[in-house]
Design a protein around this motif. Structure first.
Motif, mmCIF file in Angstrom:
data_model
loop_
_atom_site.group_PDB
_atom_site.id
_atom_site.type_symbol
_atom_site.label_atom_id
_atom_site.label_comp_id
_atom_site.label_asym_id
_atom_site.label_seq_id
_atom_site.Cartn_x
_atom_site.Cartn_y
_atom_site.Cartn_z
ATOM 1 N N HIS A 4 0.832 -1.202 0.000
ATOM 2 C CA HIS A 4 0.000 0.000 0.000
ATOM 3 C C HIS A 4 0.874 1.262 0.000
ATOM 4 O O HIS A 4 0.560 2.238 -0.688
ATOM 5 C CB HIS A 4 -0.946 0.019 1.205
ATOM 6 N N ALA A 5 1.947 1.223 0.774
ATOM 7 C CA ALA A 5 2.851 2.374 0.825
ATOM 8 C C ALA A 5 3.490 2.605 -0.541
ATOM 9 O O ALA A 5 3.638 3.752 -0.987
ATOM 10 C CB ALA A 5 3.926 2.156 1.883
ATOM 11 N N GLN A 6 3.859 1.546 -1.236
ATOM 12 C CA GLN A 6 4.454 1.667 -2.571
ATOM 13 C C GLN A 6 3.461 2.279 -3.551
ATOM 14 O O GLN A 6 3.807 3.150 -4.337
ATOM 15 C CB GLN A 6 4.919 0.289 -3.068
ATOM 16 N N VAL A 7 2.213 1.835 -3.495
ATOM 17 C CA VAL A 7 1.180 2.376 -4.384
ATOM 18 C C VAL A 7 0.975 3.860 -4.109
ATOM 19 O O VAL A 7 0.899 4.673 -5.034
ATOM 20 C CB VAL A 7 -0.140 1.587 -4.221
ATOM 21 N N LYS A 8 0.891 4.231 -2.840
ATOM 22 C CA LYS A 8 0.714 5.647 -2.486
ATOM 23 C C LYS A 8 1.900 6.483 -2.960
ATOM 24 O O LYS A 8 1.731 7.588 -3.462
ATOM 25 C CB LYS A 8 0.542 5.813 -0.969
ATOM 26 N N LYS A 9 3.099 5.956 -2.797
ATOM 27 C CA LYS A 9 4.301 6.665 -3.243
ATOM 28 C C LYS A 9 4.244 6.888 -4.742
ATOM 29 O O LYS A 9 4.500 7.989 -5.236
ATOM 30 C CB LYS A 9 5.566 5.904 -2.879
ATOM 31 N N GLU A 67 1.617 7.020 -6.665
ATOM 32 C CA GLU A 67 0.573 8.009 -6.961
ATOM 33 C C GLU A 67 1.084 9.423 -6.726
ATOM 34 O O GLU A 67 0.836 10.321 -7.535
ATOM 35 C CB GLU A 67 -0.672 7.747 -6.106
ATOM 36 N N MET A 68 1.791 9.623 -5.625
ATOM 37 C CA MET A 68 2.313 10.952 -5.307
ATOM 38 C C MET A 68 3.373 11.385 -6.322
ATOM 39 O O MET A 68 3.411 12.548 -6.719
ATOM 40 C CB MET A 68 2.891 10.976 -3.891
ATOM 41 N N VAL A 69 4.212 10.470 -6.755
ATOM 42 C CA VAL A 69 5.227 10.790 -7.757
ATOM 43 C C VAL A 69 4.559 11.182 -9.068
ATOM 44 O O VAL A 69 4.965 12.154 -9.721
ATOM 45 C CB VAL A 69 6.201 9.599 -7.952
ATOM 46 N N ASP A 70 3.522 10.463 -9.453
ATOM 47 C CA ASP A 70 2.794 10.797 -10.681
ATOM 48 C C ASP A 70 2.158 12.180 -10.587
ATOM 49 O O ASP A 70 2.235 12.969 -11.526
ATOM 50 C CB ASP A 70 1.714 9.749 -10.976
ATOM 51 N N LYS A 71 1.539 12.481 -9.449
ATOM 52 C CA LYS A 71 0.914 13.793 -9.266
ATOM 53 C C LYS A 71 1.955 14.908 -9.314
ATOM 54 O O LYS A 71 1.726 15.960 -9.911
ATOM 55 C CB LYS A 71 0.149 13.853 -7.946
ATOM 56 N N ALA A 72 3.097 14.681 -8.689
ATOM 57 C CA ALA A 72 4.157 15.692 -8.695
ATOM 58 C C ALA A 72 4.689 15.908 -10.104
ATOM 59 O O ALA A 72 4.946 17.041 -10.514
ATOM 60 C CB ALA A 72 5.287 15.270 -7.760
#
Length: 74
Positions: free
Chosen positions: A18-23, A25-30
């Protein structure tokens, strides 16, 4: 006891996933925000350049240094 350790490992693996998926997602948004900001900056730069060129042309026209190519008479 072995099943308890196995259950804890499973839950730890899930949390890491889950932490990897969230990371990700955040990288994509950035990355998307960076690309969008770059587009805004480029557009603003073009507007400033066009305004500066217009101002330079106005000054040349005011002091009689305008480009004579377009206003030749025969």
């Amino acid at each position: 006891m072995a099943s308890n350790q196995s259950d804890m490992r499973y839950k730890a693996g899930q949390a890491a996933g889950h932490a990897q998926v969230k990371k990700d997602e955040m990288v994509d948004k950035a990355s998307q925000a960076k690309d969008q900001a770059g587009g805004y900056i480029q557009q603003a730069g073009e507007q400033v350049r066009n305004m500066a060129q217009g101002a330079a042309d106005a000054v040349k026209n005011a002091v009689g240094m305008e480009d004579k190519k377009s206003s030749t008479t025969t």
